[in-house]
Design a protein around this motif. Structure first.
Motif, PDB file in Angstrom:
ATOM      1  N   GLY A 144     -20.474  18.358 -44.198  1.00  0.00           N
ATOM      2  CA  GLY A 144     -20.781  17.597 -42.987  1.00  0.00           C
ATOM      3  C   GLY A 144     -22.254  17.668 -42.618  1.00  0.00           C
ATOM      4  N   ALA A 145     -22.866  18.847 -42.815  1.00  0.00           N
ATOM      5  CA  ALA A 145     -24.294  18.977 -42.517  1.00  0.00           C
ATOM      6  C   ALA A 145     -25.130  18.123 -43.462  1.00  0.00           C
ATOM      7  N   VAL A 146     -24.696  18.010 -44.720  1.00  0.00           N
ATOM      8  CA  VAL A 146     -25.426  17.162 -45.675  1.00  0.00           C
ATOM      9  C   VAL A 146     -25.345  15.695 -45.248  1.00  0.00           C
ATOM     10  N   PHE A 147     -24.160  15.247 -44.867  1.00  0.00           N
ATOM     11  CA  PHE A 147     -24.013  13.859 -44.404  1.00  0.00           C
ATOM     12  C   PHE A 147     -24.823  13.606 -43.133  1.00  0.00           C
ATOM     13  N   GLU A 148     -24.862  14.605 -42.268  1.00  0.00           N
ATOM     14  CA  GLU A 148     -25.656  14.458 -41.043  1.00  0.00           C
ATOM     15  C   GLU A 148     -27.139  14.317 -41.373  1.00  0.00           C
ATOM     16  N   ALA A 149     -27.618  15.153 -42.300  1.00  0.00           N
ATOM     17  CA  ALA A 149     -29.021  15.065 -42.703  1.00  0.00           C
ATOM     18  C   ALA A 149     -29.314  13.734 -43.384  1.00  0.00           C
ATOM     19  N   ALA A 150     -28.359  13.258 -44.193  1.00  0.00           N
ATOM     20  CA  ALA A 150     -28.551  11.957 -44.836  1.00  0.00           C
ATOM     21  C   ALA A 150     -28.605  10.845 -43.806  1.00  0.00           C
ATOM     22  N   GLY A 151     -27.766  10.938 -42.788  1.00  0.00           N
ATOM     23  CA  GLY A 151     -27.802   9.925 -41.727  1.00  0.00           C
ATOM     24  C   GLY A 151     -29.117   9.933 -40.971  1.00  0.00           C
ATOM     25  N   ARG A 152     -29.655  11.108 -40.683  1.00  0.00           N
ATOM     26  CA  ARG A 152     -30.953  11.179 -40.013  1.00  0.00           C
ATOM     27  C   ARG A 152     -32.048  10.570 -40.880  1.00  0.00           C
ATOM     28  N   THR A 153     -31.959  10.794 -42.193  1.00  0.00           N
ATOM     29  CA  THR A 153     -32.971  10.246 -43.095  1.00  0.00           C
ATOM     30  C   THR A 153     -32.878   8.727 -43.169  1.00  0.00           C
ATOM     31  N   ILE A 154     -31.660   8.211 -43.165  1.00  0.00           N
ATOM     32  CA  ILE A 154     -31.497   6.748 -43.184  1.00  0.00           C
ATOM     33  C   ILE A 154     -32.051   6.131 -41.905  1.00  0.00           C
ATOM     34  N   MET A 155     -31.820   6.777 -40.786  1.00  0.00           N
ATOM     35  CA  MET A 155     -32.333   6.257 -39.511  1.00  0.00           C
ATOM     36  C   MET A 155     -33.844   6.398 -39.423  1.00  0.00           C
ATOM     37  N   ASN A 156     -34.395   7.398 -40.095  1.00  0.00           N
ATOM     38  CA  ASN A 156     -35.834   7.622 -40.070  1.00  0.00           C
ATOM     39  C   ASN A 156     -36.324   7.844 -41.496  1.00  0.00           C
ATOM     40  N   PRO A 157     -36.602   6.781 -42.251  1.00  0.00           N
ATOM     41  CA  PRO A 157     -36.957   6.902 -43.673  1.00  0.00           C
ATOM     42  C   PRO A 157     -38.174   7.781 -43.942  1.00  0.00           C
ATOM     43  N   ARG A 158     -39.003   8.027 -42.941  1.00  0.00           N
ATOM     44  CA  ARG A 158     -40.171   8.872 -43.175  1.00  0.00           C
ATOM     45  C   ARG A 158     -39.800  10.318 -43.455  1.00  0.00           C
ATOM     46  N   ARG A 159     -38.562  10.688 -43.158  1.00  0.00           N
ATOM     47  CA  ARG A 159     -38.109  12.043 -43.471  1.00  0.00           C
ATOM     48  C   ARG A 159     -37.805  12.202 -44.957  1.00  0.00           C
TER      49      ARG A 159
END
Length: 382
Positions: A144-159
């Motif tokens: 779940g933490a991996v999916f959460e991090a992936a979602g944050r990256t999709i919302m903010n591609p600069r990450r």
């Protein structure tokens, strides 16, 4: 512990050889309990049971004790307290030891009761099941933490860390091509040879093409690739991140405001997610080449006929089934490796243990996932 300067080994004091033997407790005349033999830690369990069966007494004769250590002295004091008796006929070499133990706070370390063998097995099974359940819950939380991090990256591609991802794609993917090709080629050869030996009995040699095509494209190719990658890249991920944990680099990263999930985990997961497909396709191709060469040598099936039969009997869906599993297997292997790496404690022993677990658990999870895929594809008729 001794006050008379007698020879000793560890905390076991040596007495006269005539009194040596397993420690025992017997009832004498007129309310006297007689202690004899060696009252040492090696006999503590049996002596403790004998003390539990002892009744009341007026005195305890310890003149026949052979060897006595701290655990034995504690048992004598315990016996005296339980029976209300006094310790008598105590040799001078043991008197100060018993007095010190009697005045100490708490008993010395004792050997644990082993209990019944069946109960120990059941206890071990229960403990293992409990630990496995807790580990499964922890892995699901990490997923779940991996999916959460992936979602944050999709919302903010600069990450997104492109350079790290490309580097891991090269290390985990491109560098694995030679070993995957070699193993798949050899397994294709073995599969064709064994299949030919069996099918020749029924005059059905041509069906070795079907055997090789279905097994390599649907199962063998992707499973071999996943096992190689789990042993190669999964262990590497666990070792790399585990070393950073031991050196406190992960803690320093958090202190700088960097999320290890973004910096360490996501690039590795994405790299294997993208590279498992090409690796699996290459494994399928080399496995078919190896099987075709062995069919040519062992069964005199020329490569042209092998390719024609393969195209006529094996549907494209067999290839697609194997390739559909590849990205999922790659992501699972990467996540297990990163998970075990982040669980490493501050020691080299922990690093080695977590690296080993990354390989074993990665292969286990891949096989479980493959079974689930097989059931699903069978239900949908593919």
């Amino acid at each position: 512990m001794s006050d008379d300067g007698s020879q000793y080994s560890g905390n076991r004091l040596n007495a006269q050889p005539s009194n040596r033997g397993p420690g025992s407790l017997s009832e004498g005349d007129r309310g006297v309990l007689r202690a004899s033999g060696d009252w040492i830690v090696g006999h503590a369990r049996d002596l403790n049971r004998q003390i539990g069966r002892a009744g009341t007494a007026d005195s305890i004769d310890v003149g026949h004790i052979g060897r006595l250590d701290t655990s034995g002295a504690h048992l004598l004091v315990k016996l005296a307290e339980a029976t209300g008796a006094e310790i008598e006929n105590c040799p001078d070499r043991y008197r100060s030891l018993i007095e010190r133990v009697a005045g100490a706070e708490g008993p010395p370390a004792d050997l644990p009761e082993r209990g019944n063998a069946i109960l120990r097995i059941l206890e071990a099974l229960g403990r293992g099941a409990s630990e496995a359940g807790a580990r499964t819950i922890s892995m699901v939380a990490f997923l779940g933490a991996v999916f959460e991090a992936a979602g944050r990256t999709i919302m903010n591609p600069r990450r997104f860390r492109l350079t790290a991802t490309v580097r891991h794609m090269e290390e985990a993917g491109l560098s694995a091509f030679p070993i995957v090709m070699l193993i798949s080629f050899l397994v294709g050869v073995v599969l064709a040879f064994q299949g030919a030996a069996q099918l020749q009995r029924f005059g059905a040699e041509i069906f070795v093409v079907n055997l090789i095509g279905v097994s390599v494209l649907r199962e063998i190719g992707i499973l071999l690739t996943a096992i190689v990658v789990a042993g190669r890249s999964g262990s590497a991920f666990a070792a790399q991140i585990g070393s950073m944990k031991v050196n406190e680099e992960v803690d320093a990263m958090r202190a700088l405001g960097l999320d290890p999930m973004d910096v360490l985990v996501l690039p590795r997961v994405l790299a294997l997610f993208l590279m498992m497909g090409p690796l699996a396709f290459l494994a399928d191709l080399t496995g078919l080449i190896g099987g075709g060469l062995m069919a040519w040598v062992a069964l005199d099936i020329p490569p042209a006929l092998f390719a024609e039969r393969l195209a006529a009997t094996i549907p494209l869906s067999a290839l697609m089934v194997g390739l559909a599993k590849a990205p999922v297997f790659g992501a699972l292997i990467a996540m297990v490796g990163c998970y075990e790496g982040l669980r490493t404690q501050g020691s080299a022993e922990s690093l080695g243990r977590q690296t080993t677990r990354a390989v074993v658990e990665g292969i286990f999870i891949v096989i479980v996932a493959d079974a689930i895929f097989s059931i699903f594809f069978n239900l949908v008729g593919i």
